[in-house]
Design a protein around this motif. Structure first.
Motif, mmCIF file in Angstrom:
data_model
loop_
_atom_site.group_PDB
_atom_site.id
_atom_site.type_symbol
_atom_site.label_atom_id
_atom_site.label_comp_id
_atom_site.label_asym_id
_atom_site.label_seq_id
_atom_site.Cartn_x
_atom_site.Cartn_y
_atom_site.Cartn_z
ATOM 1 N N ALA A 365 10.633 -39.600 -4.197
ATOM 2 C CA ALA A 365 9.255 -39.736 -4.695
ATOM 3 C C ALA A 365 8.577 -38.379 -4.793
ATOM 4 C CB ALA A 365 8.466 -40.666 -3.778
ATOM 5 N N VAL A 366 8.762 -37.545 -3.753
ATOM 6 C CA VAL A 366 8.168 -36.203 -3.760
ATOM 7 C C VAL A 366 8.757 -35.374 -4.896
ATOM 8 C CG1 VAL A 366 8.030 -34.020 -2.497
ATOM 9 C CG2 VAL A 366 7.604 -36.164 -1.301
ATOM 10 N N TYR A 367 10.071 -35.422 -5.041
ATOM 11 C CA TYR A 367 10.756 -34.602 -6.050
ATOM 12 C C TYR A 367 10.260 -34.948 -7.451
ATOM 13 C CZ TYR A 367 14.603 -31.771 -7.851
ATOM 14 O OH TYR A 367 15.328 -30.786 -8.464
ATOM 15 N N ALA A 368 10.234 -36.252 -7.761
ATOM 16 C CA ALA A 368 9.801 -36.679 -9.095
ATOM 17 C C ALA A 368 8.339 -36.310 -9.338
ATOM 18 C CB ALA A 368 10.004 -38.185 -9.251
ATOM 19 N N SER A 369 7.486 -36.530 -8.334
ATOM 20 C CA SER A 369 6.060 -36.265 -8.509
ATOM 21 C C SER A 369 5.776 -34.774 -8.656
ATOM 22 C CB SER A 369 5.271 -36.825 -7.318
ATOM 23 O OG SER A 369 5.322 -38.230 -7.303
ATOM 24 N N VAL A 370 6.432 -33.951 -7.836
ATOM 25 C CA VAL A 370 6.179 -32.514 -7.894
ATOM 26 C C VAL A 370 6.699 -31.927 -9.205
ATOM 27 C CG1 VAL A 370 6.723 -30.276 -6.835
ATOM 28 C CG2 VAL A 370 6.089 -32.221 -5.400
ATOM 29 N N GLN A 371 7.861 -32.410 -9.662
ATOM 30 C CA GLN A 371 8.377 -31.925 -10.942
ATOM 31 C C GLN A 371 7.433 -32.276 -12.091
ATOM 32 O OE1 GLN A 371 12.515 -33.282 -11.420
ATOM 33 N NE2 GLN A 371 13.099 -31.140 -11.183
ATOM 34 N N GLN A 372 6.955 -33.523 -12.102
ATOM 35 C CA GLN A 372 6.031 -33.935 -13.155
ATOM 36 C C GLN A 372 4.711 -33.166 -13.051
ATOM 37 O OE1 GLN A 372 5.137 -38.126 -13.245
ATOM 38 N NE2 GLN A 372 4.322 -38.046 -15.308
ATOM 39 N N LEU A 373 4.256 -32.975 -11.820
ATOM 40 C CA LEU A 373 3.031 -32.219 -11.603
ATOM 41 C C LEU A 373 3.174 -30.790 -12.133
ATOM 42 C CD1 LEU A 373 0.308 -31.881 -9.620
ATOM 43 C CD2 LEU A 373 1.967 -30.578 -8.334
ATOM 44 N N GLN A 374 4.290 -30.154 -11.785
ATOM 45 C CA GLN A 374 4.507 -28.778 -12.232
ATOM 46 C C GLN A 374 4.526 -28.701 -13.762
ATOM 47 O OE1 GLN A 374 8.078 -27.011 -10.653
ATOM 48 N NE2 GLN A 374 7.566 -24.959 -11.370
ATOM 49 N N TRP A 375 5.181 -29.669 -14.382
ATOM 50 C CA TRP A 375 5.254 -29.698 -15.848
ATOM 51 C C TRP A 375 3.858 -29.845 -16.453
ATOM 52 C CZ3 TRP A 375 4.130 -33.875 -19.186
ATOM 53 C CH2 TRP A 375 4.495 -33.681 -20.532
ATOM 54 N N GLN A 376 3.054 -30.758 -15.898
ATOM 55 C CA GLN A 376 1.715 -30.988 -16.444
ATOM 56 C C GLN A 376 0.809 -29.781 -16.256
ATOM 57 O OE1 GLN A 376 0.745 -34.723 -14.420
ATOM 58 N NE2 GLN A 376 0.812 -35.787 -16.366
ATOM 59 N N VAL A 377 0.847 -29.181 -15.062
ATOM 60 C CA VAL A 377 -0.026 -28.043 -14.793
ATOM 61 C C VAL A 377 0.391 -26.834 -15.628
ATOM 62 C CG1 VAL A 377 -0.809 -26.425 -13.021
ATOM 63 C CG2 VAL A 377 -0.610 -28.852 -12.480
ATOM 64 N N GLU A 378 1.695 -26.641 -15.795
ATOM 65 C CA GLU A 378 2.161 -25.526 -16.624
ATOM 66 C C GLU A 378 1.703 -25.701 -18.074
ATOM 67 O OE1 GLU A 378 6.360 -25.180 -16.063
ATOM 68 O OE2 GLU A 378 6.134 -23.737 -14.407
ATOM 69 N N ARG A 379 1.645 -26.931 -18.542
ATOM 70 C CA ARG A 379 1.142 -27.181 -19.898
ATOM 71 C C ARG A 379 -0.331 -26.774 -20.006
ATOM 72 N NH1 ARG A 379 3.448 -29.742 -23.761
ATOM 73 N NH2 ARG A 379 1.514 -30.640 -24.550
ATOM 74 N N VAL A 380 -1.113 -27.083 -18.968
ATOM 75 C CA VAL A 380 -2.525 -26.689 -18.979
ATOM 76 C C VAL A 380 -2.641 -25.156 -18.970
ATOM 77 C CG1 VAL A 380 -4.693 -26.740 -17.678
ATOM 78 C CG2 VAL A 380 -3.300 -28.808 -17.860
ATOM 79 N N ILE A 381 -1.830 -24.512 -18.129
ATOM 80 C CA ILE A 381 -1.858 -23.046 -18.067
ATOM 81 C C ILE A 381 -1.461 -22.440 -19.408
ATOM 82 C CG2 ILE A 381 -0.734 -21.023 -17.044
ATOM 83 C CD1 ILE A 381 -0.574 -22.571 -14.405
ATOM 84 N N ASN A 382 -0.405 -22.989 -20.028
ATOM 85 C CA ASN A 382 0.029 -22.474 -21.330
ATOM 86 C C ASN A 382 -1.025 -22.710 -22.407
ATOM 87 O OD1 ASN A 382 2.473 -21.502 -20.375
ATOM 88 N ND2 ASN A 382 3.542 -23.459 -20.720
#
Length: 665
Positions: A365-382
């Protein structure tokens, strides 16, 4: 010597708390950087709460006089230096007991009178009626007071055969299993139906829940134990007596109430089956001075193998233990006796099985959530970086330009902003259709819809006398429930297609950068439906015809089923809601970022319209903001890696161990 169960569970609790703290730090950092949208924040908060409050249930199931309560004392309560749970010779724990800790309640023993079985209310419904329970406080500083209070679970009363039948302790078709009738025609039955023990024990405070279930009559008369509590336990310990082996009633409990339904059929419920452990208790009864150590061990191995064969499990799942000697050894700190009791080996297997499986679930659960979180936040940063690049190019292009050029740029930015505002109509139309479709899915998973699906089965169980044809109706009911799961996924797929089409249009017409949204996954929902269906099958067959003819029992059965299904439907509805929010979150994020960008660009143009120094200062600000975004991205990658690295290392270790096993084979 291997760490005890208590020590290993403490380590597991520390691991959970550590991960929860890291998740909290990540969530707070993202909020401080304005990088956390509502859906991601909710997902992180739920995951953090799950890590902090995760419950682990261990159910102990056995026929009377197998030493089950003594085993609980030896594993969990030896540090008190005495027995807490009643464990004298003969019948002790007369009613099912749950031991746990709820911080909002005072330490106490709560007991539900056995007479409540004569009502149609399920055990779950009685749980919500605090006034129906007898309550006795527990003085945590006084071990003797705890012992004396917990002894109340052994209380019995005498009733007539008719009363025993009404309470579920007398079955005309199973005379051999009925309790004895005394000279005056009375039958002894438990005083209490269920016990809830609330104690601030270190393990219970960390989320451990212990379920103590006594005897075939107690288990068989309470459908909720078999279909709700025991199947949801993370480990089920089935206790046999080395002096009795596997008796007929032992085998009945194992097959009907412990062994997961469907086990062995195309791998069904293999995970549940793997969590079932068998303890061959009271092995000290085989120790005698006339037999050598080798002879005793040979006899034990035969008992293990015979028990494993009868129960249909591997012999390594049957562990010889002397709970009584193990308890004595822990209290007296006798290491040799403790090792001889077999308790350390059992505790190690129990701990590795429970904590290992729960840790894998939480890690996934942590792995999936953190990966998705990182992807979403990186999109905002980009997104922010792209907007900054555009702003910087605009500002650099203004060097040496006159006020007319600057005014023209302002008009162009206003035009872009007005054009972007036109996307609101398409987004609002998408939201309206999205909410309509979401409402349809919620309707499929609503309590009213579930009640409707169960109506025919309830009507069949409500009829007086023999419930002929109820099994067919039961199977048809679950066919419809499985169809609900299929319909939910089908409607979710239509919603995903709608969003995907709209995203492409927004990208083409208004320069959004939205990606295809993820599909809905409801594997837990479908698996839980199959598990529940199998768990109840035993109550619907021909062997339970007479039991089903009892109106009170059949009413408790349908209410227990409805309660369990309602919990599963509500969990599925919650999963759908989280998924739905994840669909719209990228749109909200890009709307927010674009509007913020237009505002900043207009402010920049206004500030530099009168002075060249303002332009250079603003360009410097933009360049500094670009550097800050790069730093944010580095910090995000570092925080994510800190969370994911231990999980990846554990996965690599497990994969290596599996490879070693395959090479050996």
């Amino acid at each position: 010597m291997a760490a005890s169960f208590n020590e290993q569970f403490g380590q597991y609790g520390a691991w959970r708390r550590g991960f929860a703290s890291q998740l909290q730090e990540l969530r707070e950092w993202l909020m401080a950087q304005d990088l956390l949208d509502a859906s991601v924040q909710e997902r992180l908060q739920r995951l953090e709460d799950q890590m902090r409050s995760d419950k682990v249930m261990v159910a102990f199931v056995a026929e009377f006089s197998r030493g089950k309560s003594e085993l609980i004392n030896a594993i969990f309560f030896a540090h008190y230096g005495r027995r807490l749970m009643p464990a004298s010779a003969g019948r002790t724990t007369m009613c099912p007991a749950e031991l746990g800790w709820e911080a909002q309640l005072a330490p106490s023993l709560r007991l539900l009178p056995i007479d409540t079985r004569e009502s149609h209310e399920s055990l779950g419904q009685w749980r919500m009626r605090s006034d129906a329970w007898a309550q006795y406080p527990l003085d945590i500083g006084d071990a003797q007071q705890i012992v004396d209070t917990l002894a109340k679970v052994t209380a019995v009363r005498k009733v007539s055969v008719d009363q025993a039948r009404a309470l579920g302790f007398w079955h005309d078709d199973e005379e051999a299993d009925n309790p004895m009738v005394d000279a005056d025609g009375w039958v002894e039955v438990p005083m209490w139906r269920h016990a809830l023990i609330n104690m601030p024990h270190p393990l219970l405070k960390q989320g451990l829940v212990i379920l103590d279930t006594p005897g075939l009559n107690a288990v068989g008369a309470e459908p909720e134990l078999t279909v709700n509590l025991i199947p949801q336990a993370h480990a089920v310990v089935f206790v046999l007596g080395a002096d009795t082996g596997v008796t007929k009633s032992d085998l009945a409990i194992w097959r009907d109430h412990v062994l997961p339904a469907g086990t062995g059929k195309a791998g069904a419920n293999d995970a549940q089956a793997a969590s079932r452990l068998v303890v061959l208790n009271k092995v000290d009864t085989l120790w005698d001075s006339l037999s050598s150590g080798a002879q005793v061990q040979a006899q034990l191995r035969r008992q293990q193998q015979d028990s494993a064969n009868l129960l249909g499990v591997s012999v390594d799942k049957v562990l010889p233990v002397s709970a009584q000697k193990g308890l004595v050894a822990k209290v007296s700190r006798n290491a040799a006796l403790l090792q001889a009791s077999g308790l350390p080996a059992f505790e190690d297997l129990l701990a590795n099985g429970i904590m290992g499986q729960r840790q894998k679930v939480l890690q996934a659960a942590v792995y999936a959530s953190v990966q998705q979180l990182q992807w979403q936040v990186e999109r905002v940063i980009n997104m922010r970086r792209s907007e900054l690049d555009d702003q910087l190019a605009e500002l650099c292009g203004l060097r040496g330009k006159n006020t007319n050029v600057i005014a023209g740029m302002r008009s162009r930015i206003e035009g872009e902003s007005n054009e972007f505002d036109l996307s609101a109509a398409k987004i609002n139309a998408m939201r309206a259709e999205h909410m309509r479709m979401l409402k349809d899915i919620f309707q499929l998973l609503s309590s009213a819809a579930l009640k409707s699906e169960l109506a025919q089965l309830k009507q069949a169980l409500d009829q007086r006398g023999l419930k002929l044809g109820v099994r067919k109706i039961y199977e048809q009911t679950f066919e419809r429930l499985h169809a609900v799961a299929v319909n939910v996924l089908a409607q979710a797929e239509e919603m995903q297609k709608l969003m995907s089409t709209t995203f492409k249009e927004l990208n083409a017409e208004f320069s959004f950068s939205l990606q295809v949204p993820p599909a809905l996954i409801l594997s837990d929902f479908t698996e839980d439906l199959r598990s529940i269906e199998g768990s109840y099958t035993q109550y619907i067959g021909l062997s339970s015809t007479l039991k089903l003819s009892n109106a009170d029992f059949s009413q408790r059965l349908i209410k227990a089923l409805a309660l369990r299904l309602r919990t599963v439907f509500e969990a599925a509805s919650s999963d759908v809601e989280m998924w739905s929010k994840s669909l719209t979150a990228p749109v909200d994020a890009q709307l927010r970022e674009r509007k913020r960008s237009y505002t900043r660009r207009l402010e920049a143009v206004d500030r530099i319209s009168g002075a060249t120094t303002e332009l250079e200062d603003r360009i410097a600000d933009m360049e500094n903001a670009q550097d800050q975004l790069g730093l944010l991205q580095t910090q995000l990658a570092s925080a994510s890696a800190k969370l994911l690295a231990p999980i990846e290392a554990e996965r690599a270790k497990s994969a290596g161990a599996a490879l070693d096993i395959n090479l050996v084979v």
